[in-house]
Write an enzyme that holds these catalytic residues in place. Sequence first.
Site, PDB file in Angstrom:
ATOM      1  N   LYS A  36       0.467  -1.166   0.370  1.00 24.42           N
ATOM      2  CA  LYS A  36      -0.244  -0.043   0.039  1.00 24.42           C
ATOM      3  C   LYS A  36       0.656   1.359   0.010  1.00 24.42           C
ATOM      4  O   LYS A  36       2.124   0.995   0.149  1.00 24.42           O
ATOM      5  CB  LYS A  36      -0.671  -0.043   1.199  1.00 24.42           C
ATOM      6  CG  LYS A  36      -0.558  -0.140   2.738  1.00 24.42           C
ATOM      7  CD  LYS A  36      -0.803  -0.608   3.609  1.00 24.42           C
ATOM      8  CE  LYS A  36      -0.053  -0.192   5.594  1.00 24.42           C
ATOM      9  NZ  LYS A  36      -1.218  -0.759   6.053  1.00 24.42           N
ATOM     10  N   ARG A 134     -10.855  -0.870  14.094  1.00 25.74           N
ATOM     11  CA  ARG A 134     -10.644  -0.089  13.008  1.00 25.74           C
ATOM     12  C   ARG A 134     -11.577  -0.506  11.635  1.00 25.74           C
ATOM     13  O   ARG A 134     -12.676  -0.871  12.318  1.00 25.74           O
ATOM     14  CB  ARG A 134      -9.495  -0.226  12.684  1.00 25.74           C
ATOM     15  CG  ARG A 134      -8.773   0.693  13.626  1.00 25.74           C
ATOM     16  CD  ARG A 134      -7.205   1.403  12.801  1.00 25.74           C
ATOM     17  NE  ARG A 134      -6.623  -0.021  11.384  1.00 25.74           N
ATOM     18  CZ  ARG A 134      -5.254   0.709  11.122  1.00 25.74           C
ATOM     19  NH1 ARG A 134      -4.954   1.072  11.524  1.00 25.74           N
ATOM     20  NH2 ARG A 134      -5.105  -0.536  10.299  1.00 25.74           N
ATOM     21  N   TYR A 264      16.467  30.134   4.836  1.00 24.64           N
ATOM     22  CA  TYR A 264      15.686  31.232   4.614  1.00 24.64           C
ATOM     23  C   TYR A 264      15.911  31.987   6.626  1.00 24.64           C
ATOM     24  O   TYR A 264      15.822  30.584   7.241  1.00 24.64           O
ATOM     25  CB  TYR A 264      13.818  30.770   4.941  1.00 24.64           C
ATOM     26  CG  TYR A 264      14.132  30.376   3.519  1.00 24.64           C
ATOM     27  CD1 TYR A 264      13.781  31.665   2.819  1.00 24.64           C
ATOM     28  CD2 TYR A 264      13.121  28.721   3.185  1.00 24.64           C
ATOM     29  CE1 TYR A 264      12.940  31.510   0.863  1.00 24.64           C
ATOM     30  CE2 TYR A 264      13.095  28.868   2.218  1.00 24.64           C
ATOM     31  CZ  TYR A 264      12.861  29.994   1.593  1.00 24.64           C
ATOM     32  OH  TYR A 264      12.775  29.899  -0.173  1.00 24.64           O
ATOM     33  N   MET A 313      11.571  23.733   0.184  1.00 29.00           N
ATOM     34  CA  MET A 313      10.668  22.524  -0.382  1.00 29.00           C
ATOM     35  C   MET A 313      11.055  21.981  -1.347  1.00 29.00           C
ATOM     36  O   MET A 313      10.778  20.759  -1.854  1.00 29.00           O
ATOM     37  CB  MET A 313       9.554  23.530  -1.021  1.00 29.00           C
ATOM     38  CG  MET A 313       8.424  23.146  -2.010  1.00 29.00           C
ATOM     39  SD  MET A 313       7.397  23.600  -2.466  1.00 29.00           S
ATOM     40  CE  MET A 313       6.676  24.434  -1.502  1.00 29.00           C
TER      41      MET A 313
END
Length: 554
Positions: A36, A134, A264, A313
Amino acid sequence: MRTGSMRVAEISLPAIRHNVRHLREMTGGNVIAVLKANGYGHGAAIVGKAAIEGGATLLGVADLEEAIALRDAGIDAPVICWLHGVRVDFVAAVERDIEIAVSNLAQLEALAAAASHLGKTATMQFKIDTGLSRNGASPGEWSALFARGAELERAGAVRVRGLFSHLSNTNDTEDRAQAARFESALAILRAAGCDPEMIHLASSAATMTSPHLYYNTVRVGMAIYGLSPLAGKTSADLGLVPAMTLRSEIVALRDVPAGAGVSYGFNHVTQSDTTLALVPIGYADGMPRALNGAGATVAIAGQHCPIVGRIGMDQCIVDIGKLGKKVSLGDPVILFGDPCTGVPPVEVWAELMRTINYEIVASIGTRVVRVAVDGDDSTLSEPDNTDTSSSFSLQIADPEAMHALGVRLGRSFAAGDLVILTGPLGAGKTTLSRGIGEGLNVRGPVTSPTFVLARTHPSLGGGAPLIHVDAYRLADAAELDDLDLDFEGSVVVTEWGAGLIEERGSWIEIVIERPIGGAGNPSDADGSEDLDEPVEPRTVTVTGYGPRYNNGVL
Ligand SMILES: *Cc1c(COP(=O)(O)O)cnc(C)c1O
């Protein structure tokens, strides 16, 4: 067009095959390989093919869309999916021979309707909730659900192939309580007239800890990727090989003076003149932004260098001042991988982020190109596949990596191997020896041999014993001879043995070096063996001398 090696997750197919094979041998039953979330970030199709080659019986994913993507990628092995949207289209599943895990009556009826629409028999398994609260049928639903399943099976609409449930991994008591409920469900299902062929409860954690929960199948994700599901256990501890190496490259180099602001917010300012490397991988690629300033390192040219300044990023910055001018544009940067090869393990990021290794690998972004790397499975025990000389050096980041190296060495040692282990106090000799003992599968604990000259650790599995010698208090080679050790039938590891045993013809020397100015760990000086744990990276050099090691040490 791709820009080559800018952001790559290399996936080792030999590692995946090894891990699946190891799990099969360990459990003696079927292995369902869980793929998955794009194979936990590794690339589901890449891993799926290797898992089948390694002996997996069935591939498991959460969503039907993931199962269809495997079919579209050309994988025709059995696939099951277990988490369904309310408007899921089971016709698409039955058409493609995708097995469905059924958690309630509505899903069962929808599956049977899809099967009859196509004139086929749908293969399914029941997924039940035994305490996790669940996905899965709850105990009150079992009787009616199983009775209807048996009826549809008799009518030829479905084949009930299995029964499974998922553990909370809370503790052994909770696991056993879930197992008892699971077994009562199995009895109800059989009484209803079904004969499920696959019965499975354990995922990676229980597979590693609880053989009584194997039934005839385990359903395993993390372990097939070679990562440990257990806090405090490394991949090597569990006999697993991490499959993913996350790598990038240096795209810019900049010499800066002391006092230069980095990235930054200038939350890192250089302390001295240094060189900064720009690495084009950032938080959009799965590198947690909060790693910023946390102390993570990357491996460049075999050395661990700190990530400095805020992570962007798309990019981050590494201080490579300590490498001098040895580095060029385009040189590889390893963010994490198999610590036995000297690079940081993914667990460093997970620990710094107070999360689990699962979350880190599953979050590797889509810009990172997944590249399958194939090779001969038998080369796995080579720390560096390209190095066939009888000497190699590794950077070892921490005690875990030192232990892992020991396990790997121990696995490759055989009767007649003679090892001289040298390094200053606190360098990690005991940690390495303990790993060697574990890799050899001998009775522990392997401790510092300070109070005995030689201690024999018998094998737990019919292999060679480990004899651990403290040569520090031996005056000369004659005194060693007086100990009358069985060198031929044992693996002998001597600490401080340099100069005493070289006359024996062939031997392996392991030298552990601390960085200049590096210290032991006096803050841990509580009298325990942790005194011997390295807290800073070590360089470990392994060299084989004599004819026995002409073809390499490992
Ligand atoms: C994710 C998942 C697994 C695999 O868990 P691991 O801890 O990675 O082995 C097994 N079963 C189900 C139902 C899952 O959702």
